[in-house]
Enzyme design. Structure first.
Site, PDB file in Angstrom:
ATOM      1  N   GLY A  45       0.836  -1.197   0.000  1.00 28.13           N
ATOM      2  CA  GLY A  45       0.000   0.000   0.000  1.00 28.13           C
ATOM      3  C   GLY A  45       0.866   1.241   0.000  1.00 28.13           C
ATOM      4  O   GLY A  45       2.036   1.189   0.411  1.00 28.13           O
ATOM      5  N   GLN A  50       2.846   9.827   1.509  1.00 28.73           N
ATOM      6  CA  GLN A  50       4.184   9.236   1.346  1.00 28.73           C
ATOM      7  C   GLN A  50       4.886   9.710   0.074  1.00 28.73           C
ATOM      8  O   GLN A  50       6.086   9.490  -0.079  1.00 28.73           O
ATOM      9  CB  GLN A  50       4.086   7.713   1.358  1.00 28.73           C
ATOM     10  CG  GLN A  50       3.685   7.179   2.731  1.00 28.73           C
ATOM     11  CD  GLN A  50       3.595   5.677   2.706  1.00 28.73           C
ATOM     12  OE1 GLN A  50       2.586   5.119   2.274  1.00 28.73           O
ATOM     13  NE2 GLN A  50       4.650   5.008   3.153  1.00 28.73           N
ATOM     14  N   CYS A 108       6.753  -0.241   6.577  1.00 23.56           N
ATOM     15  CA  CYS A 108       6.248   0.978   5.945  1.00 23.56           C
ATOM     16  C   CYS A 108       7.343   1.537   5.054  1.00 23.56           C
ATOM     17  O   CYS A 108       8.504   1.604   5.482  1.00 23.56           O
ATOM     18  CB  CYS A 108       5.869   1.994   7.015  1.00 23.56           C
ATOM     19  SG  CYS A 108       5.229   3.538   6.344  1.00 23.56           S
ATOM     20  N   LEU A 109       7.007   1.928   3.824  1.00 22.25           N
ATOM     21  CA  LEU A 109       8.024   2.433   2.897  1.00 22.25           C
ATOM     22  C   LEU A 109       8.663   3.720   3.410  1.00 22.25           C
ATOM     23  O   LEU A 109       9.764   4.072   2.979  1.00 22.25           O
ATOM     24  CB  LEU A 109       7.415   2.655   1.505  1.00 22.25           C
ATOM     25  CG  LEU A 109       6.906   1.376   0.812  1.00 22.25           C
ATOM     26  CD1 LEU A 109       6.284   1.724  -0.533  1.00 22.25           C
ATOM     27  CD2 LEU A 109       8.005   0.347   0.648  1.00 22.25           C
ATOM     28  N   HIS A 150      -3.579   0.611   7.899  1.00 24.53           N
ATOM     29  CA  HIS A 150      -2.263   1.273   7.907  1.00 24.53           C
ATOM     30  C   HIS A 150      -2.302   2.495   6.984  1.00 24.53           C
ATOM     31  O   HIS A 150      -1.851   3.585   7.365  1.00 24.53           O
ATOM     32  CB  HIS A 150      -1.206   0.255   7.454  1.00 24.53           C
ATOM     33  CG  HIS A 150       0.181   0.792   7.360  1.00 24.53           C
ATOM     34  ND1 HIS A 150       1.216   0.325   8.146  1.00 24.53           N
ATOM     35  CD2 HIS A 150       0.728   1.748   6.554  1.00 24.53           C
ATOM     36  CE1 HIS A 150       2.330   0.988   7.834  1.00 24.53           C
ATOM     37  NE2 HIS A 150       2.062   1.851   6.862  1.00 24.53           N
ATOM     38  N   GLU A 151      -2.853   2.316   5.776  1.00 26.91           N
ATOM     39  CA  GLU A 151      -2.862   3.421   4.799  1.00 26.91           C
ATOM     40  C   GLU A 151      -3.836   4.522   5.212  1.00 26.91           C
ATOM     41  O   GLU A 151      -3.527   5.708   5.066  1.00 26.91           O
ATOM     42  CB  GLU A 151      -3.201   2.902   3.393  1.00 26.91           C
ATOM     43  CG  GLU A 151      -2.220   1.888   2.827  1.00 26.91           C
ATOM     44  CD  GLU A 151      -0.764   2.265   2.965  1.00 26.91           C
ATOM     45  OE1 GLU A 151      -0.437   3.465   2.929  1.00 26.91           O
ATOM     46  OE2 GLU A 151       0.068   1.348   3.132  1.00 26.91           O
ATOM     47  N   HIS A 154      -2.275   6.762   7.575  1.00 25.31           N
ATOM     48  CA  HIS A 154      -1.419   7.751   6.907  1.00 25.31           C
ATOM     49  C   HIS A 154      -2.231   8.970   6.463  1.00 25.31           C
ATOM     50  O   HIS A 154      -1.768  10.106   6.576  1.00 25.31           O
ATOM     51  CB  HIS A 154      -0.784   7.155   5.643  1.00 25.31           C
ATOM     52  CG  HIS A 154       0.502   6.440   5.849  1.00 25.31           C
ATOM     53  ND1 HIS A 154       1.624   7.038   6.375  1.00 25.31           N
ATOM     54  CD2 HIS A 154       0.880   5.163   5.558  1.00 25.31           C
ATOM     55  CE1 HIS A 154       2.628   6.156   6.402  1.00 25.31           C
ATOM     56  NE2 HIS A 154       2.197   5.008   5.913  1.00 25.31           N
TER      57      HIS A 154
HETATM   58 ZN    ZN Z   1       3.121   3.207   5.768  1.00 28.57          ZN
END
Ligand code: ZN
Length: 193
Positions: A45, A50, A108-109, A150-151, A154
């Site tokens: 995701g 991000q 997480c990226l 999670h997304e 964000h």
């Molecule tokens: Zn993340």
């Protein structure tokens, strides 16, 4: 186009995303670039924050991970193949979490090399718009439920480290401080063309 992924310490990660009122050509381009960026990084995701945009917009694709970490998806109480709904775009998502919790691994990226078990509701009801501006509604579980939560965090400026238990977060404290310091130092450097 593959976009740079911002790292922990960048202020945009703490910004609540604005609702997307109109799905403009710019938003469509951003969605395409976000998919390219997410797939290039082998992510499940990616949230608009991000890639530097504080918007209620996220892209997901759980297919690559589905063998080890299955997902469930139901529409109007009928089980569907979650893979058939991938890749998935959620615009202005609203979540209603179920009562049962499950712990599972997350990364997480925006936090390279940091992985931890996070406890989250195991199932979640999702209402959102798709890229055509149509309302979509479904219930999901497994990896997809985890990834969507999670997304969506964000999109509201919440990060997975906020969901870690205190002991786990303490274990990562030095790495988190170093990552934050690196990101802030990079932001202070004059931009070169
Ligand atoms: Zn993340």
């Amino acid at each position: 186009m593959i976009l740079p992924v911002v790292k922990y310490g960048h202020p945009v990660l703490r910004q609540k995303g604005a609702r997307v009122e109109t799905i403009t050509p710019e938003i469509k381009n951003l969605i395409a670039d976000m998919f390219e960026t997410m797939h290039a990084a082998n992510g499940v995701g990616l949230a608009a924050q991000q890639v530097g945009h504080a918007l209620q917009l996220t892209v997901l694709d759980v297919r690559e991970a589905s063998k080890e970490r299955p997902s469930t998806l139901e529409i109007d109480g009928n089980p569907e193949d979650a893979g058939a709904f991938m890749p998935l775009v959620l615009i202005n998502p609203e979540l209603k979490p179920g009562a049962d919790f499950a712990a599972g691994p997350e990364g997480c990226l925006s936090f390279p090399e940091i992985y931890a078990d996070i406890s989250r509701p195991a199932n979640v009801d999702v209402v959102a718009l798709n890229p055509k501006g149509e309302r979509i509604q479904f219930r999901c579980g497994g990896l997809l439920a985890r990834a969507i939560q999670h997304e969506t965090d964000h999109l509201n400026g919440i990060l997975f480290i906020d969901r870690m238990d205190r002991k786990t977060k303490e274990e990562f404290q030095l790495e988190l401080e170093a990552l934050q310091a690196d990101t802030k130092a990079a932001l202070k450097k004059p931009k070169t063309k």
